[in-house]
Design an enzyme around this catalytic site. Structure first.
Site, PDB file in Angstrom:
ATOM      1  CE  LYS A  79      -3.804  17.318 -17.570  1.00 15.52           C
ATOM      2  NZ  LYS A  79      -4.642  16.270 -17.025  1.00 15.52           N
ATOM      3  N   GLY A 179      -3.933  10.740   1.856  1.00 12.74           N
ATOM      4  CA  GLY A 179      -4.440  12.015   1.325  1.00 12.74           C
ATOM      5  C   GLY A 179      -5.955  11.983   1.325  1.00 12.74           C
ATOM      6  CG  HIS A 182     -11.233  18.708  -3.449  1.00 11.78           C
ATOM      7  ND1 HIS A 182     -10.034  19.376  -3.514  1.00 11.78           N
ATOM      8  CD2 HIS A 182     -12.146  19.596  -3.008  1.00 11.78           C
ATOM      9  CE1 HIS A 182     -10.215  20.621  -3.115  1.00 11.78           C
ATOM     10  NE2 HIS A 182     -11.484  20.785  -2.807  1.00 11.78           N
ATOM     11  CB  VAL A 183     -10.535  12.335  -5.187  1.00 13.62           C
ATOM     12  CG1 VAL A 183     -10.943  10.927  -5.599  1.00 13.62           C
ATOM     13  CG2 VAL A 183     -10.436  13.240  -6.410  1.00 13.62           C
ATOM     14  CB  ALA A 184      -9.386  10.782  -0.395  1.00 16.56           C
ATOM     15  CE1 TYR A 185     -15.686  14.411   4.486  1.00 19.45           C
ATOM     16  CE2 TYR A 185     -17.242  14.492   2.649  1.00 19.45           C
ATOM     17  CZ  TYR A 185     -16.984  14.521   4.007  1.00 19.45           C
ATOM     18  OH  TYR A 185     -18.032  14.640   4.899  1.00 19.45           O
TER      19      TYR A 185
HETATM   20  N1  LIG Z   1     -10.069  15.807  -8.576  1.00 23.57           N
HETATM   21  C1  LIG Z   1     -10.262  14.947  -9.554  1.00 23.57           C
HETATM   22  O1  LIG Z   1     -11.381  14.821 -10.108  1.00 23.57           O
HETATM   23  C2  LIG Z   1      -9.135  14.081 -10.020  1.00 23.57           C
HETATM   24  C3  LIG Z   1      -8.001  13.924  -9.237  1.00 23.57           C
HETATM   25  N2  LIG Z   1      -6.994  13.085  -9.631  1.00 23.57           N
HETATM   26  C4  LIG Z   1      -5.808  12.914  -8.789  1.00 23.57           C
HETATM   27  O2  LIG Z   1      -6.198  12.448  -7.485  1.00 23.57           O
HETATM   28  C5  LIG Z   1      -5.339  12.992  -6.484  1.00 23.57           C
HETATM   29  C6  LIG Z   1      -6.172  13.738  -5.447  1.00 23.57           C
HETATM   30  O3  LIG Z   1      -6.872  14.788  -6.095  1.00 23.57           O
HETATM   31  P1  LIG Z   1      -7.748  15.823  -5.250  1.00 23.57           P
HETATM   32  O4  LIG Z   1      -8.466  15.095  -4.187  1.00 23.57           O
HETATM   33  O5  LIG Z   1      -8.508  16.615  -6.252  1.00 23.57           O
HETATM   34  O6  LIG Z   1      -6.612  16.725  -4.638  1.00 23.57           O
HETATM   35  P2  LIG Z   1      -6.616  17.480  -3.232  1.00 23.57           P
HETATM   36  O7  LIG Z   1      -5.508  18.456  -3.305  1.00 23.57           O
HETATM   37  O8  LIG Z   1      -7.975  17.951  -2.880  1.00 23.57           O
HETATM   38  O9  LIG Z   1      -6.263  16.299  -2.207  1.00 23.57           O
HETATM   39  C7  LIG Z   1      -4.983  15.803  -2.013  1.00 23.57           C
HETATM   40  C8  LIG Z   1      -4.782  15.644  -0.520  1.00 23.57           C
HETATM   41  O10 LIG Z   1      -3.513  15.022  -0.309  1.00 23.57           O
HETATM   42  C9  LIG Z   1      -2.882  15.669   0.789  1.00 23.57           C
HETATM   43  N3  LIG Z   1      -1.443  15.443   0.700  1.00 23.57           N
HETATM   44  C10 LIG Z   1      -0.509  16.128  -0.013  1.00 23.57           C
HETATM   45  N4  LIG Z   1       0.698  15.606   0.188  1.00 23.57           N
HETATM   46  C11 LIG Z   1       0.540  14.550   1.029  1.00 23.57           C
HETATM   47  C12 LIG Z   1       1.419  13.593   1.600  1.00 23.57           C
HETATM   48  N5  LIG Z   1       2.735  13.624   1.379  1.00 23.57           N
HETATM   49  N6  LIG Z   1       0.897  12.628   2.403  1.00 23.57           N
HETATM   50  C13 LIG Z   1      -0.425  12.614   2.668  1.00 23.57           C
HETATM   51  N7  LIG Z   1      -1.297  13.494   2.174  1.00 23.57           N
HETATM   52  C14 LIG Z   1      -0.823  14.454   1.363  1.00 23.57           C
HETATM   53  C15 LIG Z   1      -3.307  17.116   0.673  1.00 23.57           C
HETATM   54  O11 LIG Z   1      -3.171  17.808   1.907  1.00 23.57           O
HETATM   55  C16 LIG Z   1      -4.763  16.975   0.240  1.00 23.57           C
HETATM   56  O12 LIG Z   1      -5.646  16.911   1.350  1.00 23.57           O
HETATM   57  C17 LIG Z   1      -4.334  13.876  -7.233  1.00 23.57           C
HETATM   58  O13 LIG Z   1      -3.189  13.097  -7.487  1.00 23.57           O
HETATM   59  C18 LIG Z   1      -5.040  14.209  -8.541  1.00 23.57           C
HETATM   60  O14 LIG Z   1      -4.141  14.465  -9.585  1.00 23.57           O
HETATM   61  C19 LIG Z   1      -7.079  12.366 -10.798  1.00 23.57           C
HETATM   62  C20 LIG Z   1      -8.196  12.467 -11.616  1.00 23.57           C
HETATM   63  C21 LIG Z   1      -9.283  13.372 -11.314  1.00 23.57           C
HETATM   64  O1  LIG Z   2     -11.265  15.816 -14.956  1.00 20.00           O
HETATM   65  C1  LIG Z   2     -11.068  16.882 -15.579  1.00 20.00           C
HETATM   66  O2  LIG Z   2     -11.556  17.968 -15.220  1.00 20.00           O
HETATM   67  C2  LIG Z   2     -10.238  16.892 -16.836  1.00 20.00           C
HETATM   68  C3  LIG Z   2      -9.629  15.601 -17.188  1.00 20.00           C
HETATM   69  C4  LIG Z   2      -8.191  15.508 -16.850  1.00 20.00           C
HETATM   70  O3  LIG Z   2      -7.414  16.352 -17.263  1.00 20.00           O
HETATM   71  C5  LIG Z   2      -7.736  14.382 -16.035  1.00 20.00           C
HETATM   72  O4  LIG Z   2      -8.518  13.433 -15.793  1.00 20.00           O
HETATM   73  O5  LIG Z   2      -6.558  14.392 -15.600  1.00 20.00           O
END
Ligand SMILES: NC(=O)C1=CN([C@@H]2O[C@H](COP(=O)(O)OP(=O)(O)OC[C@H]3O[C@@H](n4cnc5c(N)ncnc54)[C@H](O)[C@@H]3O)[C@@H](O)[C@H]2O)C=CC1
Ligand SMILES: O=C(O)CCC(=O)C(=O)O
Length: 366
Positions: A79, A179, A182-185
């Protein structure tokens, strides 16, 4: 002190990157390359101290070793963290300077996006090195990984539901989602299409409105999500949300979400969940869809192949439950064993000398 930590978890290499002209201050941590080059994203964050940045790089790179191994990838764990504010400190020069450091490692480490960085930043790094994935679609690459991470969480949830309810059919199940970014949508989309009911929360009202409108979800206050009378809890926002305070409030039978490091303490809180009869789908297996998707770029990105590999997370989750039953351990620990056993076995196989070792990075056709 640093060497003590490095020795404890057996890190291979830590690279401190400094470029005065662009202001780059970054740390590349390579934890383990037994399975192949270390792959892991590049996080940009306004760390309050250098120690905090180093610790994050160490913790996250080790996490990638486990995630990549459990996902069945021929990749080790690494990382990068950049010390800086992604809203203010980004520049072409900064990412090109980092790209040159990545290039200098000659394929031992491959970078990608993470918190605070985007596909556009990866495109800039690509000006200096081939050892970067998660490029934008304009490079015929995989683009935004989030929808693929969502698919991996969805299939993991189905497998965990099978363990808890005897069927992986999610129709009629209520899922509490913490939350909805991006992922949860997209996870909510899959769940809605599968006939599940959604109860969601977020600190961002627009994000809530979107899933309420698009998928007929209902919403609760930020603090009330743990008390929802649901079948499944999906933490998709923050780490450390499964702890002494929250676990006792949960009414669900399954926990499965995308957030990294969901258990505040792996052993203690993994055991608390088990004692409550809650099936926990380990985070780094459930959320490995994103890394499986970006890693596919190393073979010349093919979306249908990536999707089919992401769907196999269902089988990896199967193995987690098998090890958990076999060794009478929590699923959290079983996921670690799944990764450790694969690394151990392949280390032994690879001790057999080959004049030219075949590597994932020499297959790329980008
Ligand atoms: N985007 C990806 O492909 C990956 C994401 N993850 C993990 O998944 C999680 C979500 O990632 P994304 O959707 O990309 O992030 P994101 O930032 O798009 O979504 C996170 C959501 O959680 C909300 N949030 C923040 N604090 C909160 C709280 N206290 N209570 C309720 N909601 C809250 C934010 O407003 C936001 O809408 C993160 O922990 C990230 O590290 C892990 C692997 C890959
Ligand atoms: O998903 C990515 O873009 C990179 C992989 C990564 O760092 C992760 O899954 O936390």
């Amino acid at each position: 002190m640093l060497f003590e930590t490095i020795e404890k978890y057996d890190y291979e290499q830590i690279v401190f990157c400094h470029d005065k002209s662009s202001g780059l201050k970054a740390i590349i941590a390579i934890h383990d390359t037994t399975l192949g080059p270390a792959l892991g994203g590049c996080r940009m964050w306004p760390y309050e101290s250098e120690e905090e940045a180093i610790n994050d790089a160490l913790r996250l790179s080790r996490g990638m070793t486990y995630k990549n191994a459990a996902a069945g990838l021929n990749l080790g764990g690494g990382k990068t963290v950049i010390i800086g504010d992604p809203k203010k400190d980004k520049s072409e020069a900064l990412f090109r300077a980092l790209g040159r450091y990545v290039e200098s490692l000659n394929g031992r480490y491959i970078t990608a996006e993470d918190v605070g960085t985007t596909e556009d930043d990866m495109d800039i790094i690509f000006e200096e090195t081939d050892y970067v994935v998660g490029l934008s679609e304009s490079h015929h690459s995989s683009g935004n990984p989030s929808p693929k991470t969502s698919l991996g969480v969805f299939v993991s949830m189905k497998r965990a539901a099978k363990e808890a309810f005897g069927t992986d059919d999610l129709a009629g199940k209520t899922v509490a989602v913490q939350g909805v970014g991006h992922v949860a949508y997209d996870l909510c989309r899959y769940l809605h299409e599968a006939g599940a009911k959604l109860v969601v929360t977020d600190i961002n009202q627009d994000a809530i409105d979107r899933v309420v409108n698009d998928f007929n979800a209902s919403s609760v206050g930020i603090n009330d999500i743990y008390d929802v009378d649901a079948d499944i809890f999906a933490p998709c926002a923050l780490g450390g949300v499964l702890n002494d305070d929250t676990i006792k409030r949960l009414k669900v039978k399954v926990v499965c979400g995308s957030a990294n490091n969901q258990l505040q303490d792996i052993d203690k809180h993994g055991t608390q969940l088990e004692n409550k009869g809650i099936i926990y789908a380990p985070d780094f297996v459930a959320n490995s869809g994103g890394v499986i998707n970006v890693a596919d770029e190393l073979d010349g990105y093919n979306e249908s192949r990536a999707i089919s590999n992401i769907e196999k997370i269902y089988d990896q989750m199967d193995k987690v439950f098998e090890i958990s039953h076999r060794d009478q351990i929590t699923t959290a620990r079983a996921a670690e064993i799944l990764a450790e056993e694969r690394i151990d076995q392949l280390m032994k196989v690879r001790s057999n000398f080959l004049k030219t070792e075949r590597s994932i990075i020499s297959r790329g056709k980008r």
